[in-house]
Structures are given as C-alpha cells and as structure tokens.
Enzyme design. Structure first.
Site, short mmCIF file in Angstrom:
data_model
loop_
_atom_site.label_atom_id
_atom_site.label_comp_id
_atom_site.label_asym_id
_atom_site.label_seq_id
_atom_site.Cartn_x
_atom_site.Cartn_y
_atom_site.Cartn_z
N GLY A 143 0.83 -1.20 0.00
CA GLY A 143 0.00 0.00 0.00
C GLY A 143 0.86 1.25 0.00
CB CYS A 144 0.16 4.67 -1.20
SG CYS A 144 -1.48 4.93 -0.51
CE1 TYR A 145 -1.46 8.35 3.84
CE2 TYR A 145 -3.29 6.86 3.41
CZ TYR A 145 -2.80 8.15 3.54
OH TYR A 145 -3.63 9.22 3.38
#
Lengths: 327, 327, 327, 327
Positions: A143-145
C-alpha cells in the site's frame, strides 16, 4: 522484448503504469484491458490517451507478466486464474498483503476469494525483499502509506535502535489521487481546495498492514487528505533506545540504503513532496525532537506507492533491469 | 464608541484586524499606523485597501487600546511606552508570551527589551483566562500553533485524564499566511503549490510556549507547511490514563466548552480547515486509535490564531461584547 | 422583521444565501427547504451547517419573499404557484431570463412551463433596473457570466461610445463553484488542480442572455474553467468609436457607477479575483490595447453573480436597505 | 556524444534544460554555469539538485553548443563572444527575437548590445523554420506566449484563410513559472492562490514579437496570471474569410502539422493544460462562435515555450534526432 498486460486499466494506477511502460526498453505493454469480460472498449478521455480495451484472454495468454489494477476483492479471483496460467502476477490491490485470511476478512469485510494463494504471495517492498521478489509468482504490491512508513522504519527496527515498547506514531498526509479517479464528495474540487483534514482515524485499513510488516503492535496511524494530487509525506515518531541518537538513526538508514537507486537519506534538510512527484524515489530524513526522533518520508503515492514499485517488482520478476522504465 | 489603533499595520495580522473592526459597533479603528517614526505613508496595494499611515503619537494618545502587530523584539519597546501612557495593549508578537526573560533570550536569541513587564503580562488564551484578560493592561496574544493545541489539551490536563508521563505528540500543519506577507523562497508559489513538508523539526519557537502553558515537559511539536493560505490543523496524540476512553475525553471537552461561542466539540466527524477559515472558531474532535487518543483541532491561524483572538481579548479589556466584530 | 424562505436549498447558492442572511437585520430566513414534496430532511454536511428541511407550504405561506435556488425547468412551475400565492419571488435559475418562450425552448431544449409569466418578469441586474426591481413580483436573477459582462458593457453602450458593428469578444474565466455542488468528472480535484481549459465554446447558454440584455447581436462569448473555487473575471474587447479613448470609457463607467456601493471603477491597476471573493462587489478597469479597449470585470460568481445580487434584489422588493446582509 | 553547456543556469529554464538533458543519449551537459565571472558556486536547493558552478570559459570552449538562460540584455554580449568562439548558440532570452535594433530599444528600454548579430539570428519556431534552424549559428528561441499563439495562427495566415483586416484578439493565460524563480509580490503564494488577473494589458513585450512573426499589425494581446505553475493556454479569435468555416481552419492546421511529433490538432474536445504539462507538445483546437472562429492552444511554457523548444532547436543545430531528450 517481453510482454505484459494491465487488467483493470481505467484507473489512475493503470494509466500511470502505461505512462511508465511507454519508455521501457525491455517490456512491451500488450493489453490495456478492462478487468471483466463483456465490457465495451472505453473511449480515452482525450485523443492522446490510450483506450481501455475489452478483456481478451488470448492477449493475456501471450504475456509473461500481468499487472492487476483491480479493486480488492476482484484481484483475488483473477490472480487464481492467472497463476494457474503460469503468469507472473503483480497485484496492486490489497488482496494479498495481509498474510492471514481471517485478518483479511476482519479488515476488508468479506471472505478472501483465494486463501490458498496467501502463503505463497510475496510482499513486495522491493528494497527489503529483493530476492523473494525475483522468485515470486504472485506479488502483493505494498500500500502507499505502508511503503512510505516501512521504508523509514524497517532498517531501524532490524538494527534494534528503536524502543518497541513505546508507541510509534505515524502521522501521514496524502494527495487526493490516493482516493482514485471516480468523482466523489471527498474529491470534489470545492471540498479539497484550501482544505485539509484527518480521516479514517483509528480505522484505516493500512494500519494492520503496517503492523504486520513492521512487527510493531503498538503503532498508531492517522491519514490526512492534502489539497495536492500526488504524494505522501509521513511523519513518524519513534523513541530511540537509551543512548541512541538521531545521528545513529540517520547513519543506520544511510547504510541500509547505500547503493539504492530509489531511496535517498538526507544529511540535512527535509523531504518535500515536489521533489519526489513523478519519480520512484523515497526521500528520508531524521531529526531529534525532545525525547523522540522524527522520521519524515516522502514518496509519490502513484509511483513508489503504487505503479512505480509495481514495475520495479515486475522488472525483477521478469529478469529486466530493476530501474527500467523508472528513470 | 471607543478608539483603537494598530501599530505595525502593514502585515497580514494588521490587515485582518482592520477587516474585523470594519463591522465592529463598539470600537472604531482610529490609527492604522507604521510602527516606526519617520516612515512615509504606505500606498495601499489596491484602491480599495486602507493605506498604512506614518506613526503619529497624538493619534495613539487619544485611543483606549492599541494592537501591536509588530515583530518580536520591536513590540517590547513599544509596549513599555504604551503601558506608561496608560493604554490597554494587545501584543500579537511573541514578546510577552514566555514568562521568563532568560527563556525568551534562549528562544529568540536576544535579551528581552522590557523584562519588568513580563510578570504582569497576561497570556490571553481567552476561554481559559477570561477574568485575567478583562483586567489586563498588557496582553500577550497566544501563538497560532499554541492556540490550536492548547485549546485541545488544557481541559483534559486540568481534569487529570491524560497520562503526563507519556510523551504528547503534536503534529501540526499550517497554511502559508503564518509565514507573513513578505515574499520569500519559502512562500514562492512555485515552492508551495502541490507541495508539503515539515520544517523547524525539534527547533520551532512555539514549542517552549506550548510546554509552558500546558505544563507538559515531555511534549514534541512538529510544524508542517500546507499549500493553503489560511488555517492550522493540529493532530495531537495523548495517552489516556488507565480506564479513560475517547468518549471520556470528548465529554470533558464538551463540558469545558459548553456555552462557548467560538469552540465547538464534534460528536462525530472531523474538523476541516474550510469550516473554520475566516471565523474565530476552533473545531475539536477526539478519536481512539490503539493505545492513544487522537485530538484534532482546527482554527484559522489569522483569526483565532492571531487577529480574531486579539480582538476577542481587546473586547474584554475594553468592556465590549466579547464576540463583537467576530460573528 | 420580514420572512423569507429558500426553496432548493441544498446547493451552493442556497447555502450562500443562508450565510448572507445570517447577519441580515431586516430579513429572517424562515424555511431552508427542499424544492420537492416528500423529500426527507437532508442532514447537514457538518454539525455546524443548517439542515435542509422538507418542503412545507405552510412555512412558505407565512413568508413575504421566496428565493428559488432550483434548477432551470423546476423554477418555472414553482414560480407560477408562488406568484399565485402573492409572494415576491427571486428566481436564481435561468427560467425567466430570456424574454421569449421560443428562445427559451431553443436554448434549454424544452418548452417553458410558465410562459405567461415571462413578460412580467424583471431582469434584475440591480444597478441598471433598480426601479423595476423594486416593483417586481417575479424577478429573474441574472446569470453569473452575464452579470460580470453586462456591468462592464451597459453604460458604454448606453452612452454610444462603442462601435456596435465590430464584434465584441467576451473571454470569461470562472471558478468551479459555478459548476455546482454535485461531484462530476469536470470538478474532480484531479481534473481541476493545475489545470485550465475553455468549454462550451460557441454554445454556452449565457451567450443568448448577454446578447439579449446588451442588444449586441455580434458578440462572442467563451467561458473557461479556472482552478479556483469562487470568482469570475471577464476580459471584454470592444472597439471604441472614432475619437473615443480608453479614458473616455473609464470616465463613462466611473460616472455611471458614482455612488454605487457595489461597483468600483479602477483609475489604475487591474481587478483581481481575491479582492471580490466573498463580497457583492464588481471591480472594473479599462485599458487601451492597439485598436481596441480591454474591459476587465471581476465578481464573486456566488455573490454578485448569484446569491448576493439575489439578496440585493429581494432587499429592494421588500423595502429593506439595499445593502442589508451584503456589507 | 556532443557537449553542451548552460550559462545562467540558476533559473527555471536552466533547471528544466538539465532535467531534459539527463535522459538525452546524444548530448552531454558539461557546464551548468553562472553567467558572470567571479560568482561563487551556488549550492543546490536540495542535495539531489545539481549545483550551479562558476563561469569557466575553458569548459565552454570544449562544448559544441551553448544555451543562454540569461536575462535579456545579458545574452547579447555573451552571444557575441560565443559566436566568435564558433559555438552554436541558443538564446532563451528576448535579445535576438526582434529583427530591428530600434524596435528592440523601444520595447526593452536600452540599446541592443550586439546589433550586428540581429540579421543572422534565426527565430526558432521549430515547426516553421526547420531548415533555417539546422543551419543557424545563433538562434533566438521564441517567447512562451508567442509560441502558443504563432503555432495556431501561422498555417492559417499562410493559407490565406483569415481576414487580416479584422483585429485578431489573443487572450492568453499563463502559470506563474513564467515570472521566474525569484520571489516577488506577484508570485507570493498568498497573492496567487485562488486568484486570477490580467496584467500588462496593451503593453506586454511579447506583443511586438507576435506581430512581427505573424505579420499582423492589427493584433491585440492580453496576458493573464493563472494560479498554476506550468502552462499557457491562449484563446485566439480570428475572423475567417467569407465562405471559410471552422472545419476549414481545422483541416488546414491538421494538414500543416501532419507528421509533426509535438503538435496535435484536435478533431473534437478542447486542449487542457494538464495534458501538455511536462511535455514538448502543443495542443490545438478550432471552434466556431458566431462570426468568429476560436483557436485554443496549450503548451507547457517551460518546455515547448522555453527549454523544450530550445533543446529541439539545438538538436537540429547539432545534427541530433530532433526529439531526443523530449519524449
């Protein structure tokens, strides 16, 4: 020249992958396809865009690798079929990030559609899993975070420099592209411009992923929405062990990422979103603030936080130069 | 109709005060003045703006109250003179916020020019110092970041609901108007638009102010620069004492601010900058996140964080309706 | 204290009217209502907003004036009913702007629902129709683009200073709030930020309205979408008659609007959106450029271009101070 | 591998050239240099930036081509020296755009420093001067606004489709990067965000350049400042000759630019800034609007409007692939 296809190509991550692949010298983008059968070709938004074409398994069949830019829930079924076809698969959704089917069910609200594949899926935080990535049949793109936060934390945890008993606070801020291409109240210009807010406080789905991959149970994660399009900046607060300084943490990160093309550890100054936008880079800094150390980490959520890291992983899986299409 | 003047009127806070005073029914803005003698009148940026006039002590003399919109270092000298003239003074600079001259010297890098006034100056976080404000001759208007953070923390600390031994993390984000009206690299459009970064990590001058007023030694403060003009959103992480829940913290805040016109405690949802911009309001919310509670606090840095709170304080000092000019 | 209601309150113009009426000393906002019967009350977006309530004719009955914030097509039917009830009606839609039913049909694509009211409806460009506005039973509030352009053109045309045989070019730029509150591709943050484009070139529905009210057949109108929320700036190119200079045009405008509270003619400098945002003002300038003169006109599309002018008109219709609620 | 240097490298155009040259396979960026002798090396803004080094003629001597990113007035002197050294020179300033020294003096307010070079300098609107560009020793890179407007107008004028007796109106809108890298009131974030205005109405220095290159005396040009960083959109109003339609103009443009890599003529839809940003492309559309035709033209002012076109020209001058470094 090897061939790849994108399934679920109509969103931001599919479009970004197409942009990156346009200058790739070892991979050819063959199918830019819808994720479901029977969907009519989607006219491009503008004449200069590439049109999304109907799903066509014959075209997929002749590819070496497939990117799944499909929503969680949809990816799992497709992945099963593609793995059975012998394709190397990079899934940009959340379907194979959590290692246990019950965790997945708890977080995403429905049973996992291909639980038998979970054990074999590789979590592709490239710099920390290069060998496993190269061998992966099915890769869960982070995921990005989590990408922004784990790149800052993992070397420090591995080196034992951080007090694991002290809650790690991750205060993260993202541009709106993370919310996707479909219009919504949340991404209406009138609600984003000149605005800023926290959301999903205590409930965001990326928190279990960060906890799993960092091994930190006692971690708090708060996402916020920035009035920008691209980029995530995460501010991470850790307590160093007794006698450990900010300089020690910085040295640890610098050493861990020495020679890495896409991770840069600042000796001074702070990461800024506009230095990482449209790049596959992660910029890291460490500063001391009272009893804690403050790690700041900046990435482009659509590149290192999604399509760029996906391509970096596919490059390794298909034996291409790791940075091809990314510099 | 009482009279007030603004010294150092050419910046954002002076202009904002003039805007607020334009609709005030009990106070008249008499002098809109430069802070130093011999400065020529400053043409307004546009015909519809009010021009800054040269400093004229005769005009100041006939006023009841004076706002100092001067930089720290300049305010102290002026305050001494104005107090000697018997004026009620609201200083928007940092000159009278810290209670000790050595602390001031350590933080601001030069000796305090009027240390004899420090003991009598009132720190004007209005909702928490209303009686002292009403009696103040010299009022130190709180900093923008401290206002947003202290309004969230003070009732919880007073009620003993927070574990003071656990580091409080204050991750704050501000619009660019906090950096003032003078062009700089930092506020050049090309460096702000689509950008975001932390600054002053571990070194920002508002940290000692927040520590002094909260009584928390173990507090970490990190400011960030948002690509918006107005507004601060602070995300504050506290550890509740054993058995204390987020609902308890919310109830405490709701009770503390019941009846307050300018502080709103949300039962659900999150504060957003665009709901407080151009208002004197502070919006607060509490959410649970693992072992911590997350307080979010939004204000307009130029209003509740500066000129609005300054006017709220002056209203009390001169016996006007507290909310006059502010609603 | 007279009473007014808003029908169709859920959009930007309804919300803006509520904001303006909050400080109005002569009018009370009674009903903040849906436009159709049987619609459930609409929860406000945030606790501090006013909720839209179901349509309730009893509440409408006790009002003196009604604002229609309904879409074109819906307003006409409601206006017929309200006029029959004897209410003073200000319609913010396009339903009564064009004077002929066939024109309406041609431009809006459906037959007019209350053509018998067209003749009596007053086109409310306030500064140019003050007496008729005061007597109006049914008022057509001008479009946002037409307001900005007609305020610049009408005095010059009336004074005979412009060559009507030479095409007048109106190049207009608007913020996104003109596109309304409902999310759409066009107003998705990702499509607006850092972007700019023309739209409706040669086909926009405001062109016939501008032609009708200016009496200029030979007028070209091109709207553009700005990455801002509020404001319209129109750049209008006219050919002055032989011997007429830019200074003559400026003097004509200055004379026409002398004493007007809401129109300002610049002696030097250029209008900017950020000087008119959240005001009911129109800022005008004239400059010479080769054989043409360039008129620039700035308004806030939600205020002078919609709700502000609507209130200005209602004030006149109900005998209130014209600027009440607007300064 | 040929060598090039940049003189005056510290601004936006120098930095943009460095970005483009980084992926160029036939040209190597040797000197990234200050424009004046004795200037100390300029630390890069961030560690990842390239530092500007002191002017070093030995390094310039070994180059084949030199880009002048210097201000007008400075370029002329440097160009004389470089031409004498036998270098191929692309000047991004305005110094060699106007063909006559008196015109230059009138527009720029000082005498031209190297008038003897004016006759030989080639105006490098690449698509319209390819052969002359290839042979040029000294090339005047076109201004940003002129590039956007001339690419739309020149084929139509050449084909005789436009009524030259009717004033051509050019209403142009630019992002702030056109105003350069130095902080100023005009580009302060607080003055740009959510704002828009016209400037230089009737007086902008690009108007004489557009008139010279189009051969249209009767042309009006109005620039505006957009709250975006990159991009220019020009809206150009022309009167087609009798019997000529918008479709004819579109066909003319499509034919003129058939086979061009960097100019795209839309069959439908409108150019948008976000489709040309960071590309060397120009997007063009034609629409009918009453008696006129409306041409819209979008470019990135820093790429096709400056550094991109400069590189495109240098590529031709040094015998490289025209699109090298630009796709």
């Amino acid at each position: 020249m090897k061939r790849v296809s994108i399934l679920g190509a109509s969103g931001y991550t599919g479009r970004e992958l197409a942009r990156l692949l346009a200058s790739h010298r070892e991979l050819q983008l063959d199918g830019f396809l819808a994720a479901r059968e029977g969907v009519a070709p989607e006219a491009p938004e503008l004449e200069c865009d590439r049109a999304v074409e109907p799903l066509d398994w014959a075209r997929v069949e002749r590819c070496d690798g497939v990117f799944l830019c499909t929503p969680h829930g949809t990816s799992a079924e497709l992945a099963r079929k593609l793995v059975a076809m012998g394709k190397r698969v990079v899934d940009l959704s959340a379907d194979f990030r959590l290692k246990s089917a019950p965790s997945y069910h708890a977080v995403y609200g429905h049973a996992h559609a291909a639980p038998e594949l979970l054990a074999g899926a590789v979590y592709g935080l490239t710099e920390h899993a290069r060998d496993a990535v190269a061998r992966a049949q099915l890769l869960a793109n982070p995921g990005c975070y989590p990408t922004s936060i784990l790149l800052a934390l993992k070397p420090l945890l591995a080196a034992g420099l951080v007090d694991r008993a002290h809650t790690v606070v991750c205060d993260a801020k993202s541009g709106t592209s993370g919310a996707g291409k479909n219009p919504s109240e949340r991404t209406h210009f009138g609600n984003v411009h000149e605005n800023f807010l926290a959301y999903g406080v205590g409930t965001h789905r990326h928190a279990p992923e960060i906890r799993q991959e960092s091994g930190l149970d006692d971690l708090v994660f708060t996402p916020h929405l920035l009035p920008v399009f691209r980029g995530i900046l995460s501010t991470v607060y850790v307590k160093p062990k007794d006698g450990v300084t900010a300089a020690d943490l910085r040295a640890c990160l610098a050493s861990a990422y020495a020679g890495e093309r896409f991770v840069r550890v600042f000796a001074k100054g702070q990461p800024e979103l506009n230095r990482v936008q449209r790049t596959n880079e992660c910029h890291l800094a460490v500063a001391e603030s009272g009893p804690l150390c403050v790690l700041t980490s900046a990435i482009d959520n659509l590149v290192k936080g999604a399509s760029g890291q996906a391509l970096q992983n596919m490059n390794l899986m298909l034996g291409c130069e790791e940075s091809a299409g990314l510099v």
